[in-house]
Design an enzyme around this catalytic site. Structure first.
Site: not given
Ligand code: PGA
Length: 257
Positions: A10-12, A96, A98, A170, A176, A216, A237-238
């Site tokens: 997930n590149w966001k 998601h 976010e 999640e 994050g 994470s 994500g990260g």
């Molecule tokens: P993260 O994000 O790996 O940076 O914690 C995961 C996500 O939001 O899908």
């Protein structure tokens, strides 16, 4: 019941076109030997057609991070399922945290999007998870189960197969933050989600649904998380932003965690 492991990036809101191109070019040879794993890249809309083009003859699925359930009309700033299909997307993240927390997406909206994604032939990755306050108050399952139930208020599971939808657990406090759920916490929540899916939609359906953990994930913890019985993969994500570290996660999942 043979669920395949999955690793999803997930590149966001990251990556310019040039960066997306460099990434895919670097990633593909690094994951060549990982046939047993489904791989997805959820790219920003601006990079999506390019990621689709570059992954066309590969096992990598290109997906979007969001869409709106109406097909067209006066919805400034939104992108529809037909538009995603038009550029060749195969999957889409729905709900998601976010989107829920920053952009106010409700359970009902997430459910509506899930239904539309499936009817359009897009594979939805439906995200659920509790905040730190909810976990500390002992309300993890109240929150997560309500989010899962809300999806099935609009989605008729008898009309689809478990392979038509993916869930991602999640926990918001792990996204994050560098703070990962323990493998046992991930198994606990995901095992309960699968049991709940069984209650709502039957054992066969529940056994087919791929359920990811997200929050994470990194090369150092992926093996322990993947080793859990009900955890089928990761939404990352990260650690997905660099091709090398995402490739490590894909290859880790290919080994069976
Ligand atoms: P993260 O994000 O790996 O940076 O914690 C995961 C996500 O939001 O899908």
């Amino acid at each position: 019941m043979a669920r395949r492991p999955m690793m999803a990036a997930n590149w966001k809101m990251n990556k310019l076109l040039r960066e997306a191109r460099d990434y895919v070019e670097q990633l593909l040879p690094l994951i060549e030997g990982s046939e047993g794993v489904d791989v997805a890249i959820f790219a920003p809309f601006t990079c999506l057609p390019e990621v689709v083009r570059m992954t066309r003859d590969t096992p990598v699925v290109a997906g979007a991070q969001n869409f709106y359930y109406e097909d067209s009309g006066a919805f400034t700033g939104e992108v529809s399922a037909p538009m995603l299909l038009d550029v060749g997307a195969g999957a889409v993240i729905v709900g998601h945290s976010e989107r829920r927390e920053i952009f106010g997406e409700t359970d009902a909206l997430v459910a509506h999007k899930t239904v539309r994604a499936i009817s359009a032939g897009l594979l939805p990755v439906v995200c659920v998870g509790e905040t730190k306050e909810e976990r500390d108050a002992g309300k993890m399952w109240d929150k997560v189960s309500a989010q899962v139930r809300a999806v099935f208020e609009q989605l008729d599971a008898s009309k689809i197969s478990g392979e038509d939808v993916i869930f991602a657990y999640e926990p918001v406090w792990a996204i994050g933050t560098g703070e990962t759920a323990t493998p046992e916490d991930a198994q606990d929540a995901i095992g309960r989600i699968r049991d709940l899916l069984g209650e709502i939609s039957g054992e066969e359906f529940a056994g087919e649904v791929c359920i990811l953990y997200g929050g994470s994930i990194k090369p150092e913890n992926v093996d322990d998380i993947m080793a859990q019985r009900d955890v089928d993969g990761g939404l990352v994500g990260g650690a997905s932003l660099e091709a090398e570290s995402f490739a490590e996660l894909v290859n880790g999942a290919a080994k069976g965690g």
